[in-house]
Design a protein around this motif. Structure first.
Motif, PDB file in Angstrom:
ATOM      1  N   UNK A 199     -32.972  32.422  53.131  1.00  0.00           N
ATOM      2  CA  UNK A 199     -31.671  32.760  53.702  1.00  0.00           C
ATOM      3  C   UNK A 199     -31.880  33.748  54.838  1.00  0.00           C
ATOM      4  N   UNK A 200     -31.377  33.408  56.035  1.00  0.00           N
ATOM      5  CA  UNK A 200     -31.523  34.230  57.227  1.00  0.00           C
ATOM      6  C   UNK A 200     -30.155  34.415  57.864  1.00  0.00           C
ATOM      7  N   UNK A 201     -29.776  35.661  58.130  1.00  0.00           N
ATOM      8  CA  UNK A 201     -28.474  35.961  58.722  1.00  0.00           C
ATOM      9  C   UNK A 201     -27.340  35.339  57.901  1.00  0.00           C
ATOM     10  N   UNK A 202     -27.560  35.270  56.595  1.00  0.00           N
ATOM     11  CA  UNK A 202     -26.569  34.726  55.690  1.00  0.00           C
ATOM     12  C   UNK A 202     -26.623  33.230  55.511  1.00  0.00           C
ATOM     13  N   UNK A 203     -27.438  32.523  56.302  1.00  0.00           N
ATOM     14  CA  UNK A 203     -27.484  31.061  56.250  1.00  0.00           C
ATOM     15  C   UNK A 203     -28.747  30.564  55.548  1.00  0.00           C
ATOM     16  N   UNK A 204     -28.629  29.537  54.690  1.00  0.00           N
ATOM     17  CA  UNK A 204     -29.819  28.950  54.062  1.00  0.00           C
ATOM     18  C   UNK A 204     -30.546  28.030  55.048  1.00  0.00           C
ATOM     19  N   UNK A 205     -31.828  28.288  55.237  1.00  0.00           N
ATOM     20  CA  UNK A 205     -32.638  27.507  56.173  1.00  0.00           C
ATOM     21  C   UNK A 205     -33.824  26.917  55.411  1.00  0.00           C
ATOM     22  N   UNK A 206     -34.171  25.680  55.731  1.00  0.00           N
ATOM     23  CA  UNK A 206     -35.298  25.003  55.096  1.00  0.00           C
ATOM     24  C   UNK A 206     -36.393  24.788  56.129  1.00  0.00           C
ATOM     25  N   UNK A 207     -37.626  25.157  55.766  1.00  0.00           N
ATOM     26  CA  UNK A 207     -38.772  25.025  56.661  1.00  0.00           C
ATOM     27  C   UNK A 207     -39.791  24.065  56.064  1.00  0.00           C
ATOM     28  N   UNK A 208     -40.426  23.278  56.930  1.00  0.00           N
ATOM     29  CA  UNK A 208     -41.494  22.375  56.506  1.00  0.00           C
ATOM     30  C   UNK A 208     -42.295  21.991  57.742  1.00  0.00           C
ATOM     31  N   UNK A 209     -43.437  21.397  57.513  1.00  0.00           N
ATOM     32  CA  UNK A 209     -44.249  20.894  58.614  1.00  0.00           C
ATOM     33  C   UNK A 209     -44.139  19.378  58.668  1.00  0.00           C
ATOM     34  N   UNK A 210     -43.972  18.829  59.885  1.00  0.00           N
ATOM     35  CA  UNK A 210     -43.954  17.375  60.014  1.00  0.00           C
ATOM     36  C   UNK A 210     -45.375  16.838  59.898  1.00  0.00           C
ATOM     37  N   UNK A 211     -45.525  15.548  60.024  1.00  0.00           N
ATOM     38  CA  UNK A 211     -46.837  14.938  59.814  1.00  0.00           C
ATOM     39  C   UNK A 211     -47.836  15.320  60.897  1.00  0.00           C
ATOM     40  N   UNK A 212     -47.341  15.889  62.002  1.00  0.00           N
ATOM     41  CA  UNK A 212     -48.241  16.378  63.048  1.00  0.00           C
ATOM     42  C   UNK A 212     -48.611  17.844  62.816  1.00  0.00           C
ATOM     43  N   UNK A 213     -48.057  18.437  61.762  1.00  0.00           N
ATOM     44  CA  UNK A 213     -48.366  19.827  61.438  1.00  0.00           C
ATOM     45  C   UNK A 213     -47.468  20.848  62.088  1.00  0.00           C
ATOM     46  N   UNK A 214     -46.440  20.398  62.815  1.00  0.00           N
ATOM     47  CA  UNK A 214     -45.532  21.318  63.502  1.00  0.00           C
ATOM     48  C   UNK A 214     -44.435  21.781  62.547  1.00  0.00           C
ATOM     49  N   UNK A 215     -44.111  23.062  62.605  1.00  0.00           N
ATOM     50  CA  UNK A 215     -43.073  23.614  61.737  1.00  0.00           C
ATOM     51  C   UNK A 215     -41.696  23.170  62.229  1.00  0.00           C
TER      52      UNK A 215
END
Length: 350
Positions: A26-42
């Motif tokens: 949760x950032x600035x009150x908002x839920x954010x989801x992070x992952x890397x794509x198949x190229x390794x980029x966030x």
């Protein structure tokens, strides 16, 4: 609570988002989801499924697609719904994507207008470049607002009283304090002469623990709450160039109005070889003790006393060391006010 949106915030250390996994924060009150794509980029997406507001963190990553764990809707790295197990993907269901940059051992996120997300605006934490430095990294979740964190780092006179056996000494209050603003940066600088540092701190600074030292602590603030400390020491009376300086990062991002994320680090050049890596890990463990056992409870107790009141409008006392923190917060508030006014004006004209 109004936050500065058009700015770069740290969202995670680089190692917190390994390939094949998802990180929810949760950032600035908002839920954010992070992952890397198949190229390794966030990649970063709003972390709530628009169908029934299920948390996407309870789903799974399928290649480049985030699949909701409730009804199976799948979303691509750009936020578009690309899979519906019950028929055609609904075009009216999508997730907001956020600009992200992986730099200086960290993952940075832009929470505002995507077309203004210029990576050149990320403040310089080049001393944390994993290609050239050994970086010891730590993290704390703090139940206190990020404004308190800003002032805690910009006024390090507290090390004499809050950290007497780890980072401070009775000479700190006698140090020479100055502050300045350079463009959008605020600096808080303290020089301490003839100091008997704690044995652990003296060892970290390369000083004989039985010798007096001259220490400098220079703190840089960049909005919203990205701070660097350039601290060093030399045997008392010797030229500063003979001393050792170890930069540390102190990176804060609001979680909510009364809680924040705190990423901290210390870096040593890779030219030191394997001993540099050992030093980075040892020193970040050393720093974790005062940060976790002394700073954290103090800040959390401060926040408990403040409650839901707005620090900006509270009547606060004043000491000389407050100058840099007050200036940084005023610059931050001015930018927030300008953003709010621009949004309100755009709404009126729409």
């Amino acid at each position: 609570m109004a936050y500065l949106k058009n700015a770069w915030y740290v969202a995670a250390w680089d190692h917190e988002v390994p390939e094949g996994t998802m990180l929810s924060r949760r950032l600035l009150g908002d839920p954010i989801l992070f992952f890397r794509d198949e190229a390794g980029l966030v990649k970063a997406l709003h972390g709530v499924c628009p169908h029934r507001y299920a948390p996407l963190a309870r789903g799974k990553l399928v290649g480049d697609m985030v699949q909701c764990g409730y009804h199976g809707l799948g979303f691509g790295a750009d936020g578009a719904c690309v899979h519906n197990p019950f028929g055609a993907p609904p075009k009216n269901m999508s997730l907001r994507p956020y600009p992200v940059v992986e730099l200086h051992s960290a993952i940075w996120i832009w929470m505002g207008e995507a077309d203004r997300a210029d990576p050149a605006l990320i403040p310089d934490f080049g001393f944390n470049d994993p290609e050239t430095a050994w970086v010891g990294k730590g993290y704390l979740n703090v139940k206190a607002g990020y404004e308190l964190e800003i002032e805690n780092i910009l006024d390090l006179s507290h090390v004499q009283f809050l950290h007497p056996t780890t980072l401070g000494s009775d000479k700190v209050s006698e140090g020479i304090y100055t502050w300045k603003q350079e463009g959008d940066e605020v600096w808080s600088n303290r020089d301490i002469h003839g100091e008997m540092m704690t044995p652990e701190l003296a060892e970290a600074m390369g000083i004989d623990p039985d010798a007096l030292a001259d220490r400098w602590i220079n703190v840089r603030w960049n909005a919203p709450a990205n701070l660097a400390i350039f601290a060093g020491a030399v045997t008392s009376g010797r030229p500063k160039a003979e001393g050792r300086e170890a930069p540390t990062a102190h990176l804060f991002t609001p979680e909510t109005a009364t809680s924040s994320h705190y990423w901290y680090s210390i870096a040593f050049p890779k030219t030191l070889g394997p001993i540099g890596d050992q030093m980075a890990q040892e020193q970040v463990r050393f720093l974790s003790v005062p940060f976790e056992l002394e700073d954290l409870p103090m800040l959390e107790d401060q926040q408990a006393n403040i409650g839901d009141r707005d620090l900006r409008t509270m009547k606060l006392g004043w000491l000389p060391g407050d100058a840099a923190g007050a200036r940084a917060r005023n610059l931050l508030y001015a930018r927030i006010d300008a953003e709010v006014a621009a949004r309100e004006n755009a709404t009126r004209l729409a």
